[in-house]
Write an enzyme that holds these catalytic residues in place. Sequence first.
Site, PDB file in Angstrom:
ATOM      1  N   ASP A 171      14.781  13.301  31.392  1.00 21.61           N
ATOM      2  CA  ASP A 171      13.664  13.765  30.685  1.00 21.61           C
ATOM      3  C   ASP A 171      12.804  12.806  29.965  1.00 21.61           C
ATOM      4  OD1 ASP A 171      15.397  15.754  31.392  1.00 21.61           O
ATOM      5  OD2 ASP A 171      15.557  16.658  29.345  1.00 21.61           O
ATOM      6  N   GLU A 212      14.918  25.223  29.193  1.00 19.52           N
ATOM      7  CA  GLU A 212      15.051  23.936  28.556  1.00 19.52           C
ATOM      8  C   GLU A 212      13.618  23.399  28.492  1.00 19.52           C
ATOM      9  OE1 GLU A 212      19.201  22.110  30.676  1.00 19.52           O
ATOM     10  OE2 GLU A 212      17.381  21.795  31.855  1.00 19.52           O
TER      11      GLU A 212
HETATM   12  C1  FRU Z   1      17.026  18.739  30.849  1.00 17.97           C
HETATM   13  C2  FRU Z   1      18.173  18.588  30.068  1.00 17.97           C
HETATM   14  C3  FRU Z   1      17.961  19.059  28.791  1.00 17.97           C
HETATM   15  C4  FRU Z   1      18.732  18.040  27.743  1.00 17.97           C
HETATM   16  C5  FRU Z   1      18.846  17.125  28.798  1.00 17.97           C
HETATM   17  C6  FRU Z   1      20.112  15.853  28.688  1.00 17.97           C
HETATM   18  O1  FRU Z   1      16.741  18.027  32.119  1.00 17.97           O
HETATM   19  O2  FRU Z   1      19.180  19.258  30.545  1.00 17.97           O
HETATM   20  O3  FRU Z   1      18.058  20.340  28.559  1.00 17.97           O
HETATM   21  O4  FRU Z   1      18.328  17.791  26.403  1.00 17.97           O
HETATM   22  O5  FRU Z   1      18.393  17.304  30.076  1.00 17.97           O
HETATM   23  O6  FRU Z   1      20.162  14.983  29.049  1.00 17.97           O
END
Ligand code: FRU
Length: 545
Positions: A53, A252
Site C-alpha cells: 500500500d 481496509e
Molecule cells: C492492505 C493491508 C492493510 C495493512 C497492510 C499491511 O493491503 O492489508 O490493511 O495495513 O496491507 O501491509
Amino acid sequence: MALTSRLPLLTIGAALLSAGCASRSPAPAHAPAHDEPFRPQLSFSPQRNWMNDPNGLVYLDGEYHLFYQHNPNQNTWGDMSWGHAVSTDLLHWTELPLALPVEKDAGGKITQMFFSGSAVVDHANTSGFGQPGKPAMVAIYTAVFPQARTLNGKLVRAGTQAQSIAYSLDRGRTWTQYAGNPVIPAPPAQYAAEYREFRDPKMFWYEPGHKWVLATVAAQRHKALFYSSRDLIHWEWTGEFGPAGAAGGVWECPDLVELPVDGDPARRKWVLIISLNPGGPAGGSGMQYFVGDFDGKTFTRDRAAGTDADAPRWLDYGADFYAGVTYNDAPGGRRLLVGWMNNWLYGEKVPTAPWRSAQALPRELGLRTVNGHVTLVQQPVAEAQRLRSRLLFGTPAQTIARGAQAVPLAGAARAPLELRMILKPGTATRAGVRLGKDAVTEIGYDAAQGVVYVDRTRSGATGFHPQFAARHTAPVALPEAGLPLRILVDRGSVTVFAGEGEAVLTDQVFPTTGVDGVSLFSVDGDAHVRDLNVWSLNSIWKEAQ
Ligand code: FRU
C-alpha cells in the site's frame, strides 16, 4: 490474502531471517537503472524488494511524499516498514532511506511493525511537535505487535493492531515516535474483540470543524470508524459506517474526500473509499466507493432513487488497483489518488525481480453526473502528458474493417505508450485494440454486454496463478459520438480510462516479448475510430529530475 493468515507466516519468515540480515536498505548512491523486463516505466516501484500500500501521501514545500508498505529484506510480504520516496511532479521519484523500519529484538524476533496509515503537515502546530517556522509532519499508522509485550507500562496482547503516531521536523527524512503511543489503543468497546483487525487510519484537516478527522476500519466487521482530534494525540470516536455495498472480504484502507460535483464549487459531496479483500470485481482485492455527506462526525450515504442502493460501486474494474488513498495538502485543492498496482490473490507470485509491485500513476479524482448519478471519475494526473515523447501515429478517422489491422507505428513501438481514440463499434459485436503479436492483451468494447474490457488470457506470462489469465469488464454507457478511450501501456501493466473516467481498469500484464505491435480489431462487422493518436512515452527513470 487476509491478514490473519499473513501474520503467522510473517513471524516464521522473520525468525528465519534472524539477526545476520541488516534491516535497512541504504539509499541508492546513484540513480539505479530501473530497466529490467516488466519494470514499470511510468510509475514508482522500489529498486529492490516487496512493496504494497501507499502510505502517508502528503505534500510539503514542493515535494510530494510517497511512503509505502515495504519489506526491506525480501521480495515477498513481511518485516513491514514504511519505505519513502519523493517527487516534485508526481512522475519522477527519488527513493530515500526507510522512514519507519521494522523493529526486532536481539534474537531477531519482530517487536513492532508499521502497517498502513497517513500523514499531515501540522501547520498550526496543534500537536506541539513543531518548532517556530518548522511545522511537523505527523504520521499515524497501525502499530502491529506480533508478540505480547509491555508498552508504556501496559500489557499488549500478541497480534494487537493499534494506532500510533510519529513526527518529523526534517521533511519526512527522520522520524520520532510519540512517547505516549498508541494514541488509539483499541477500537470502541463493541469492536474490541477485533483487536487483530483494526487498522489503516487516514487523517485530514476538517476545516468546518477546525479539527482533525480520521477514518479507520474494524476490518472483519466491515465498518469504517470515524474519529476527531484537536491535537493529533487525543482522538474521540464520533461515528461509523457499514457494512454496505460489497462486504465479501475484509474492509481496509478507508479514505474520505470532499469533491465538487460537475465542477461546481457550491455543490459538494463526500466520497468514502473502501478497499475490500477478497471480493473485488475482478477477483481478489478491489476498491469500492460510496457517495454521500460527512457532517464532521459520521458519513451518510446518498440513496439515489431508482437504483439498487446496495449494489457496490467499483472504483476500478481491473484486478490490480488496491489500497488507494489520496494526498493531503495537494496544491490547488486537487484530489490525487495513488493505488497499489497488485492484488493479494497472486501479488507475491508476479514474475518480477528484484522488486515486486508498483504504485499506479497518480490519478486526479472528480465527481460527475453520469446518467443521472453522481459518479466518481478518474484521469491520470495532467503532468503525465509531459511524458509524451513522439506521436507514432495519428488519424482523424478510420474504419476498422472486420478482422485486424496493424497500426503503422513509426519507429520503435515498444512500451511505454499512450493511446487515445473515440471508438464507435458500428456493426461490430466487439472492437478495440490488441497490444502485442504473440503475447496479446486485448482491450475493447463488447456491444452485447455493454462493457469495456481487458482480456489478458493470452498476455504472456500468466501461469504463476490459475486466476491471473482472465478477462475483466467494466459497464459503461456508449455515447452517440462514440466511447472515448485513453490507454496507458507500460512494461508490466495496462490502464484503461473509458468515457469521462467513470470506467477504469488497471491490469498487470507480463508480455515476455514486450509490446511488439499494436493493431485495431473488429469482430462480426465494421467499427470506426476517431481522433486516434498513439504516442511513445518517456521513461520516468531516464529523464533528469
Ligand atoms: C492492505 C493491508 C492493510 C495493512 C497492510 C499491511 O493491503 O492489508 O490493511 O495495513 O496491507 O501491509
